[in-house]
Enzyme design. Structure first.
Site, PDB file in Angstrom:
ATOM      1  NE  ARG A   4      18.087 -35.994 -12.195  1.00 16.29           N
ATOM      2  CZ  ARG A   4      18.537 -35.881 -13.441  1.00 16.29           C
ATOM      3  NH1 ARG A   4      18.794 -36.973 -14.151  1.00 16.29           N
ATOM      4  NH2 ARG A   4      18.734 -34.694 -13.977  1.00 16.29           N
ATOM      5  N   GLY A  11      12.698 -41.122 -15.406  1.00 11.93           N
ATOM      6  CA  GLY A  11      12.319 -39.819 -15.931  1.00 11.93           C
ATOM      7  C   GLY A  11      12.796 -38.640 -15.112  1.00 11.93           C
ATOM      8  CB  VAL A  12      14.424 -35.577 -15.724  1.00 13.11           C
ATOM      9  CG1 VAL A  12      14.711 -34.244 -15.038  1.00 13.11           C
ATOM     10  CG2 VAL A  12      15.614 -36.516 -15.579  1.00 13.11           C
ATOM     11  CB  THR A  13       9.321 -33.969 -13.314  1.00  8.61           C
ATOM     12  OG1 THR A  13       8.875 -35.331 -13.331  1.00  8.61           O
ATOM     13  CG2 THR A  13       8.113 -33.056 -13.479  1.00  8.61           C
ATOM     14  CE  LYS A  31       7.669 -40.310 -15.039  1.00  8.50           C
ATOM     15  NZ  LYS A  31       6.743 -41.265 -14.355  1.00  8.50           N
ATOM     16  CG  ASP A  75       5.140 -46.205  -6.266  1.00  7.76           C
ATOM     17  OD1 ASP A  75       5.548 -46.542  -5.136  1.00  7.76           O
ATOM     18  OD2 ASP A  75       5.824 -45.535  -7.059  1.00  7.76           O
TER      19      ASP A  75
END
Length: 226
Positions: free
Chosen positions: A62, A66-68, A83, A178
């Site tokens: 999470r 988004g939540v995967t 995702k 990132d």
């Protein structure tokens, strides 16, 4: 496979329902009575019910937007990762553009063993879904913690992969922005598993003349000393 996770659509419906509970006994305020048309994020992609093609199972991770989920192709039974980015969290035009750029970058980068591959991107009224290859070996961060330390040779192999990812991205006009141990996943749990870069949510396109920037993006915990 056990109990399936709630779909992003179901989560969104619950969020909407909860926002109208309280003293008004479920009556909606007049200021929100007019239903807004759902925003379209991905141009040229027809809206469809993702669960007609894929089974969304347990949650894998999470993030801020988004939540995967573990994702199963209903046709081939292939295990994948999905995702799902809730449109409810895309509160500004900048947020929407960030998602569009993330998808564009993943489509733009060539297939490579060191970068997680995008199977397809689709959307419905509630979320944008990025269906990707599944990496089952866990994060580089967790493996570092479990080991306690790396030998010089093992550390060199990991560093080589990270540098190769940077080189590939820059060659194709992309800055990841990132890079950290949490954003590298092992394909499987074997010691010699390939390592793959993920999460291009902060990535941008660039041109050679734009190499210098006044914007600094970093995580203090993993940044080099300033």
């Amino acid at each position: 496979m056990g109990n399936c996770c709630r779909s992003p659509a179901a989560v969104a419906r619950e969020d909407v329902k909860s926002s109208f509970s309280g003293h008004d006994n479920g009556k909606r305020d007049s200021s929100v009575a007019a239903k807004k048309a759902p925003v379209t994020v991905l141009a040229g992609v027809p809206k469809e019910n993702i669960e007609e093609k894929y089974l969304l199972d347990r949650e894998l991770g999470r993030g801020e937007f988004g939540v995967t989920y573990l994702c199963i192709d209903r046709g081939s039974k292939e295990l994948l990762a999905c995702k799902s980015i809730s449109k409810r969290k895309l509160r500004s035009a900048i947020d929407v553009e960030d998602v569009r750029r993330e998808v564009a970058i993943m489509r733009h980068l060539p297939m490579n063993n060191s970068i997680v591959s995008l199977r397809e991107a689709c959307e419905d009224d509630n979320a944008v879904h990025l269906v990707m290859e599944l990496c089952e070996g866990g994060e580089l961060f967790d493996r570092i913690v479990a080991r306690g330390h790396y030998t010089e040779r093992a550390a060199a192999a990991v560093t080589r992969t990270i540098v190769e990812v940077v080189q590939l991205c820059h060659k194709h006009g992309v800055i990841h922005r990132d890079l950290k141990p949490e954003n590298f996943l092992f394909a499987n749990k074997k010691e010699n598993s390939s390592l793959k870069a993920i999460d291009f949510g902060l990535s941008i396109f660039f041109k050679p003349v734009q190499m210098r920037s006044n914007v600094v993006v970093l995580w203090p915990d993993v940044a080099a000393p300033l």
